[in-house]
Design an enzyme around this catalytic site. Structure first.
Site, mmCIF file in Angstrom:
data_model
loop_
_atom_site.group_PDB
_atom_site.id
_atom_site.type_symbol
_atom_site.label_atom_id
_atom_site.label_comp_id
_atom_site.label_asym_id
_atom_site.label_seq_id
_atom_site.Cartn_x
_atom_site.Cartn_y
_atom_site.Cartn_z
ATOM 1 N N ASP A 86 0.810 -1.216 0.000
ATOM 2 C CA ASP A 86 0.000 0.000 0.000
ATOM 3 C C ASP A 86 0.847 1.271 0.000
ATOM 4 O O ASP A 86 0.541 2.244 -0.686
ATOM 5 C CB ASP A 86 -0.937 0.014 1.206
ATOM 6 C CG ASP A 86 -2.156 -0.853 0.972
ATOM 7 O OD1 ASP A 86 -2.012 -1.898 0.322
ATOM 8 O OD2 ASP A 86 -3.242 -0.496 1.446
ATOM 9 N N CYS A 199 3.927 -1.445 8.574
ATOM 10 C CA CYS A 199 4.045 -0.063 9.071
ATOM 11 C C CYS A 199 3.751 -0.002 10.567
ATOM 12 O O CYS A 199 2.802 -0.615 11.057
ATOM 13 C CB CYS A 199 3.119 0.857 8.291
ATOM 14 S SG CYS A 199 3.555 0.989 6.542
ATOM 15 N N SER A 476 -5.768 5.967 4.608
ATOM 16 C CA SER A 476 -4.808 5.073 5.239
ATOM 17 C C SER A 476 -4.985 5.142 6.747
ATOM 18 O O SER A 476 -5.441 6.153 7.285
ATOM 19 C CB SER A 476 -3.396 5.504 4.869
ATOM 20 O OG SER A 476 -2.440 4.944 5.749
#
Length: 564
Positions: A86, A199, A476
């Site tokens: 992503d 992340c 996000s």
């Protein structure tokens, strides 16, 4: 259930009957022997890929899971599915493939397991769409299964401070404002991602990993163990071993993923201040497990759950910090002590959630990542559903770190992310604007792209909280600011967001949970009569199929539901 129970289920067809000789011949070529044909066949679904740090280490984790399944008495085989990075897809047309990749992952795992008549599944995920994709296939197949999260990345270091991928996006805005020079921008780029793992903040990958553990589908602690921690390999071995126990005891995913289990998942997401993408993914997973879950359930649970985590993007800490003070099990233990977790839900350990949490350690003394209940950041969960004449089916907002609860401003409309980016770069977006980005929903995008680069640029330019951003796309988990996504019906389906014009006034009120376009019903009807549905941006291929099949975001943006 007797321990001597014959574990051969669907794979029995491989070992019985002369007409099955060709099947056995092909399996001998990949390493099976006579004994293996008497064992349950376990599929290890790996999302290993070199296109992102989130999944670059999963090849070894898959081998560890295979080893565990062998130790547990199974005959395991590794197969792969795709994944999309992503963070790399962000900010260009590649982001249109991100959410559709969830369906491709789910479909491909279902296809392999169904075609090969496997008996159980260990699925290992990493980046954002892999966790929901794996769990959707597990719910559909309803075979004994365990999910393992590949783990979170360690924080990067720059000038003595922790940084992560969102700092990279925000640094672009700071550079454009002249706040940092190209050398500092390059330093951020080179420091943000130090190695394997997803992340690091409370973004979508970590949100969904925590949700999977709260659902009972992961080994306790799996969601918060970092990618580079040696115990992650042991978790995968344990997951492989667990499959035969689940087979022996007739424990299936739909026994675990009940309505109450989804409420546990929502509770944990709200307490940790997770990503708005949890709405899309939990709705889709629930659909695969035949559980009736709606926005109303999120709201009902949210109202009783305080936001107690000081995690990025709106807080100070990353998931590695949470791991150091006890991880997700310690948070769930705290929530259970306050009566917010259904303790009688079954889990992949074969024990109830309450039994698992009784064995878990509590939060470390003196830790600062998780607030006490009486010092919660907010008394109820920060992920809220908004409704109104602009979003009849609903919209989703994340109100963490906001000092304002109401925003009234003048609309500036853009029909693509590129147009919006150009306007921000040109300085056309100013304090008091309500930026509307439309035709980027599930059908219109196609693929409902995330707007992280836009939100990061707005924050980087010092406009965080001074500008509202609304879209039928999504955000996000790293996005923050006064942002509202998932507006439904979307513009491409003729939703009210398609009728908004420059200069319109919009009121967004998180306390009343309303999103109101100050235009009369009569005026909106006149605009609708003049509206023409745009041509499909991508009429063929993966995105074309997706646009034709996908449901409203309010139903999880699924492609295997009732056609609308």
């Amino acid at each position: 259930m007797s321990e001597e129970k014959d574990l051969r289920i669907k794979s029995r067809v491989i070992s019985e009957g002369a007409n099955r000789v060709p099947n056995r011949s092909m399996l001998r070529a990949v390493g099976f022997n006579d004994e293996d044909f008497q064992k349950p066949m376990i599929g290890v679904a790996s999302t290993w890929s070199e296109v992102t740090p989130c999944n670059v280490h999963i090849d070894q984790l898959a081998r560890d899971a295979k080893s565990g399944a062998e130790n547990g008495g199974g005959a395991p085989m590794i197969f792969n599915t795709i994944m999309v990075a992503d963070g790399i897809a962000m900010g260009h047309n590649g982001m249109s493939y991100s959410l559709p990749s969830r369906e491709v992952i789910a479909d491909s795992i279902e296809t392999v397991v169904g075609a090969e008549a496997l008996d159980g599944i260990v699925a290992i995920g990493g980046c954002d769409k892999t966790t929901p994709g794996c769990l959707m296939s597990i719910g559909r197949l309803n075979l004994p299964s365990v999910y393992v999260y590949g783990g979170s990345i360690k924080p990067g270091k720059l000038d003595g401070k922790d940084i992560d991928i969102v700092n990279s996006f925000e640094a672009v805005g700071q550079y454009q404002q002249g706040e940092i020079d190209s050398e500092q921008l390059h330093k951020v780029e080179c420091s943000a991602c130090p190695g394997p793992g997803s992340c690091g903040g409370m973004y979508t990958a970590n949100t969904m990993a925590a949700a999977a553990e709260a659902l009972g589908m992961s080994i306790p602690g799996s969601s918060s163990t970092p990618a580079v921690d040696a115990y992650k390999n042991e978790e995968c071995r344990q997951a492989g071993e667990l499959i035969t126990d689940l087979l022996k005891n007739d424990i299936y995913p739909r026994d675990i993923m009940t309505k109450e289990a989804f409420e546990n998942a929502i509770t944990v997401v709200m307490a940790l201040g997770g990503s708005t993408n949890a709405f899309l993914h939990l709705l889709a997973i629930a659909r695969s497990a035949d559980v009736d879950l709606t926005y109303d359930d999120f709201e009902r649970v949210r109202q009783n759950v305080p936001h107690i985590a000081d995690l990025k993007p709106s807080g100070q800490y990353v998931f590695d910090d949470l791991f150091q003070v006890g991880g997700v099990p310690a948070v769930m233990k705290l929530l259970h002590e306050h009566g917010l977790i259904h303790g009688d839900c079954l889990t992949v350990t074969g024990k109830t959630m309450a039994e698992n949490l009784a064995e878990a350690k509590g939060l470390s003394e003196g830790q600062q990542v998780i607030y006490p209940f009486d010092q919660a950041k907010t008394e109820s969960g920060p992920l809220i559903v908004l409704r109104g004449n602009l979003a009849p089916e609903g919209a989703v907002a994340k109100m963490t770190g906001q000092t304002i609860t109401r925003f009234e401003g003048t609309v500036k409309v853009f029909d693509s992310e590129d147009e919006t980016t150009a306007a921000i770069e040109a300085g056309e977006i100013v304090e008091g604007d309500v930026v509307v980005v439309r035709y980027v929903g599930p059908k219109g995008g196609p693929g409902m792209p995330e707007m992280l680069s836009i939100t990061a640029m707005i924050v980087g330019r010092g406009l965080g909280g001074k500008v509202a951003l609304m879209t039928d796309g999504r955000f996000s988990g790293g996005s923050h600011g006064f942002v509202i996504g998932h507006i439904a019906p979307e513009a491409a389906a003729g939703g009210p967001i398609a009728l908004v014009q420059n200069g319109d006034q919009v009121i967004i009120d998180s306390e009343t949970q309303e999103i109101t376009l100050n235009v009369s019903a009569g005026e909106l009807e006149e605009r609708l009569a003049l509206w023409k549905q745009p041509q499909m941006k991508q009429p063929y291929g993966v995105l074309g199929k997706y646009a034709k099949l996908v449901s409203s975001s309010a139903k999880g943006a699924i492609t295997d539901g009732d056609l609308e």
